[in-house]
Design a protein around this motif. Sequence first.
Motif, mmCIF file in Angstrom:
data_model
loop_
_atom_site.group_PDB
_atom_site.id
_atom_site.type_symbol
_atom_site.label_atom_id
_atom_site.label_comp_id
_atom_site.label_asym_id
_atom_site.label_seq_id
_atom_site.Cartn_x
_atom_site.Cartn_y
_atom_site.Cartn_z
ATOM 1 N N PRO A 172 36.107 40.750 38.532
ATOM 2 C CA PRO A 172 35.296 39.580 38.910
ATOM 3 C C PRO A 172 34.976 38.660 37.735
ATOM 4 O O PRO A 172 34.713 37.467 37.936
ATOM 5 C CB PRO A 172 34.018 40.216 39.482
ATOM 6 C CG PRO A 172 34.441 41.566 39.954
ATOM 7 C CD PRO A 172 35.474 42.009 38.953
ATOM 8 N N ASN A 173 34.990 39.199 36.527
ATOM 9 C CA ASN A 173 34.775 38.337 35.359
ATOM 10 C C ASN A 173 35.835 37.236 35.305
ATOM 11 O O ASN A 173 35.555 36.089 34.958
ATOM 12 C CB ASN A 173 34.817 39.191 34.092
ATOM 13 C CG ASN A 173 34.232 38.459 32.902
ATOM 14 O OD1 ASN A 173 33.102 37.995 32.966
ATOM 15 N ND2 ASN A 173 35.018 38.332 31.839
ATOM 16 N N MET A 174 37.062 37.605 35.662
ATOM 17 C CA MET A 174 38.136 36.601 35.678
ATOM 18 C C MET A 174 37.955 35.606 36.819
ATOM 19 O O MET A 174 38.412 34.464 36.736
ATOM 20 C CB MET A 174 39.495 37.287 35.830
ATOM 21 C CG MET A 174 40.212 37.592 34.552
ATOM 22 S SD MET A 174 40.162 36.246 33.369
ATOM 23 C CE MET A 174 41.192 35.033 34.187
ATOM 24 N N SER A 175 37.292 36.041 37.894
ATOM 25 C CA SER A 175 36.995 35.083 38.959
ATOM 26 C C SER A 175 36.135 33.966 38.381
ATOM 27 O O SER A 175 36.376 32.787 38.632
ATOM 28 C CB SER A 175 36.241 35.763 40.108
ATOM 29 O OG SER A 175 36.950 36.862 40.589
ATOM 30 N N ALA A 176 35.135 34.359 37.590
ATOM 31 C CA ALA A 176 34.212 33.357 37.041
ATOM 32 C C ALA A 176 34.927 32.420 36.077
ATOM 33 O O ALA A 176 34.790 31.197 36.154
ATOM 34 C CB ALA A 176 33.060 34.070 36.344
ATOM 35 N N THR A 177 35.717 32.973 35.162
ATOM 36 C CA THR A 177 36.296 32.120 34.120
ATOM 37 C C THR A 177 37.489 31.305 34.622
ATOM 38 O O THR A 177 37.934 30.391 33.936
ATOM 39 C CB THR A 177 36.730 32.953 32.893
ATOM 40 O OG1 THR A 177 37.660 33.939 33.317
ATOM 41 C CG2 THR A 177 35.544 33.627 32.243
ATOM 42 N N THR A 178 38.008 31.630 35.796
ATOM 43 C CA THR A 178 39.120 30.841 36.330
ATOM 44 C C THR A 178 38.634 29.520 36.947
ATOM 45 O O THR A 178 39.399 28.569 37.062
ATOM 46 C CB THR A 178 39.917 31.670 37.345
ATOM 47 O OG1 THR A 178 40.413 32.834 36.675
ATOM 48 C CG2 THR A 178 41.099 30.916 37.902
#
Lengths: 795, 159
Positions: A335-341
């Motif tokens: 989910p961290n990558m969800s935010a930074t995408t």
Amino acid sequence: MNTSVPSKGTGRVGEAAKKRDGKALLTGGARYVDDVRLPGTLYAAVVRSTVAHARIRRVHTEEALSLPGVELVLTGERARELTEPIPYFIDPVVRGARRVDIHCLESERVVFVGQPVAAVVADTWEGAQRAARLVRVDYDVLPHVLDAEQAMSDDAPRVYEEWADNVVLSKSYGTGDPDGALSSADVVVTGSFRSERTTTAPIEPRGFLARWDAREETLTMHGSCQNPHQLRWMLSTTLGIPENRVRVITEKVGGSFGLKMQGQPEETLVALLSVLTGSPVKWIEDRRESFLAGSRQQVHRFTVGARSDGRIVALVNEIVADAGAMTAQAGWAMPNMSATTFPSGYRIPDCRIDLSIVATNKPPLSAARGFGKDSAHLVMERVVDLVARRLGLDPALVRERNFISSDEFPYRTSTGLNIDSGDFHGLLDKATKSLDYEGWRARQAKARGAGEHIGLGLALELTPESSDSPGSFVSGFDTTTVRMSVTGSVTVLTGVTSPGGGNDTGIAQIVATELGIPLEWVRVVQGDTDQCPNGFGNFSGRSMVVGGGSAALASRDVLRTLTTVGARMLGVERVEVREGAVVDPEGSDSVPVPDVARAVLTRSFEIASEVEPILESTRAYKPGNIDHRPDEHGRIQPYPTYSSCLHATAVRVDAETGKVEIADYAMAHDCGTMINPALVEGQAWGAVVMGLGAALSERLVFDEAGHTVSDRFKSYLLPRASDVPMIRMEHQVTPSPFTMHGNKGAGEAGVGGAQAAIANAVEDALSPLGVLVDRLPLSPPTVLELIRRAKEGRM
Amino acid sequence: MRNIRLNVNGEDHEVEVDPRRLLVHVVREEVGLTGTHVGCLTGDCGACTVMVDDRSVKSCSVLAAGADGACVRTIEYLGTEEDLDPVQQAFLDEFAFQCGYCLPGMLLTVRELLDAEPDPDDAAILQAISGNLCRCTGYGPIVRAVRAAVRSTRGGEGS
């Protein structure tokens, strides 16, 4: 270990060389982990928690032990004495998140249904299954929580009693003044989106065969896995066996999609069972166990501001991501990558993304193709469509007005990503032309007159690839050895692995092209820690970027020696290597490469004097554009390349039955230079259909007690052939300036964009009914529910 | 335990089996042909498909004892690396697989389809392979391969 023997035919970079392992796969000759036979093999079965949250009072093993053929019943208590906790692939503490120790068998407190609590070893597979059912566990049941938003409330049961609350990670990303920009926007749209839990579901489940050799004190682990070197390190750490006494061999992998990255309890467990029994021990996951792994489940609440011309001026988004229980595998970090995408390929400098990753009493997330980026695309593309709808503008136009232009690259997004290159306007043009977007709009208008529901959906997908995370084995580089023998045959040993995508073929093409030799001379060896250089396997679309780059570097070293000696043999200054021969480009003389190789390795005090007599090189390749030094906003940049694609679809929705039919689907895809276009296309096609599954039918369902109800393919609905369209694929090539071949990661793009395109298309189809699509999957009952809600809202 | 006889890919086998043992396990473990795969054991994925007396069956859903006396054909029978069946060749040419795990089911199902109907339309192709799950390709390349196999078979008839 996987070796691939070449198919004959074309083989240079850029050509559609056939899959090298193709004939073995087609004739049933390929060896997957369950096909490996070792004499005296015993079979393991895992006893799993039947409750979502409980203290373990006692594990009864007597009955299981009394069955004939049962060699061992291992409890969590005993396992804990013998092993260290499993090291995290992505350390939560480094990311500012909470952690817990994770053991191969839990001995005190279970936190999800399916958690391993004991293991059984027997002389047959059936015997192990039977014995596992006879292991009884007494539990003191504790309250559990299955929903992430509920888990955030003050009075929610705590998944981990040592934590103050259930939040694994809380973090904000973004720059600028989104609140100020929202207050000056012409329109402000708020909304929410909820995605359900899905799973990777490769057709081959996970599996391992461990063999402890007590005399040699070596452990050999055959596995269906993506990351053999990381698995070696992990087993060494948990079992206390020196790393140079552990060998991991990756057999042919029957699909993975992230599931088979290391860090799951069974890896240590199976190895430990072999150590304890002194026999080879095999464990093959069954389908129900495979369905425990979650891929994604998030709730987004967003506010977006735009000018009346469609230009988006600000975005604020709150993400609550349900991680389930913690895992040492990479899954928890997705989910961290969800935010930074966010905000993807759109120019929105005023942006804030508030992320909460929350633990619940569901099974953990496992890494999954898309790695969180997919959820960002799903929501971002919904946001763009909602702006278009509010303003009465065509979604294609709103996209055009907000895309980052191709002359702005490299472009730093507000969340920190530094997009290397691309042409999103070009993708939109290609995809809409391929779909006949205008034609479908006309058909839509006509259909509406007849009361039929046709909808169009667009979605951009920007895929950061080939990630690096400092201090971890999420590595942005990799290493390859290229070795030419005295007869001119070439062995390539590489640190990257292929779970089916075919990068072994692509790497062979690069080596053959660099060395100027036929593809048939090249053999590629992957996935054996005793043979291959230290490497990092397969994830994040990295294999052709860093495996291909390092193979090219190593090939060039070998080529230099070949041309030096070849030139001497021809008595000229400058030579080239073409089609397996060193040639004088000025004249007609040539000498076959095998003759040159033989000269290098057998005439080193004569014609090859003063040349180091070695036709082998090991090189690592580091792409550019990765930067872990935080900038003034604290942003880091872990990705060298950003692939992009644009999805365009037309759907028909039956408002009576809720059935969504995909009438047409086009995708314009850009992963920079394509080493092998057929393999790129295959990956993209598969990723799209995986996204269509999440969009329309796939959902892991849990009952109130936390049991997975959808635990087989009859209830967890993967797309079948008759469910999916023939996809038209257009290619665009904007080479990356930061990789050796100009290629960008391929293989993940598709999963998120397909979900978004379908969600947008279904809403577009049902817009006359006032339907708002705020969830997936859009199964018939959900579509009917959305229609019903819209009707009620208008009454 | 009981003894059963199977003819597998033209070879006779006499195997002692537990009456509860599945055909897929006998083919893989006792006969030793591992080209047939286990994907779900619930009859849903099709990776375990074999031909029993010329009909495709999911061998995870058949007790070995129930197949006593049967003639079983597996993926290994279809063609060799040197002499691929036209269906296998078409799958290779059209990149109709990636990991290969679903291939035993896909290939045997398509072969069965083409044996029964040499010129199927797309609807028949989709219907035939819809009992087999593939997670890698998205199916499109498989459909393309079946069409190519049809063309190559027709071409072969003409020559």
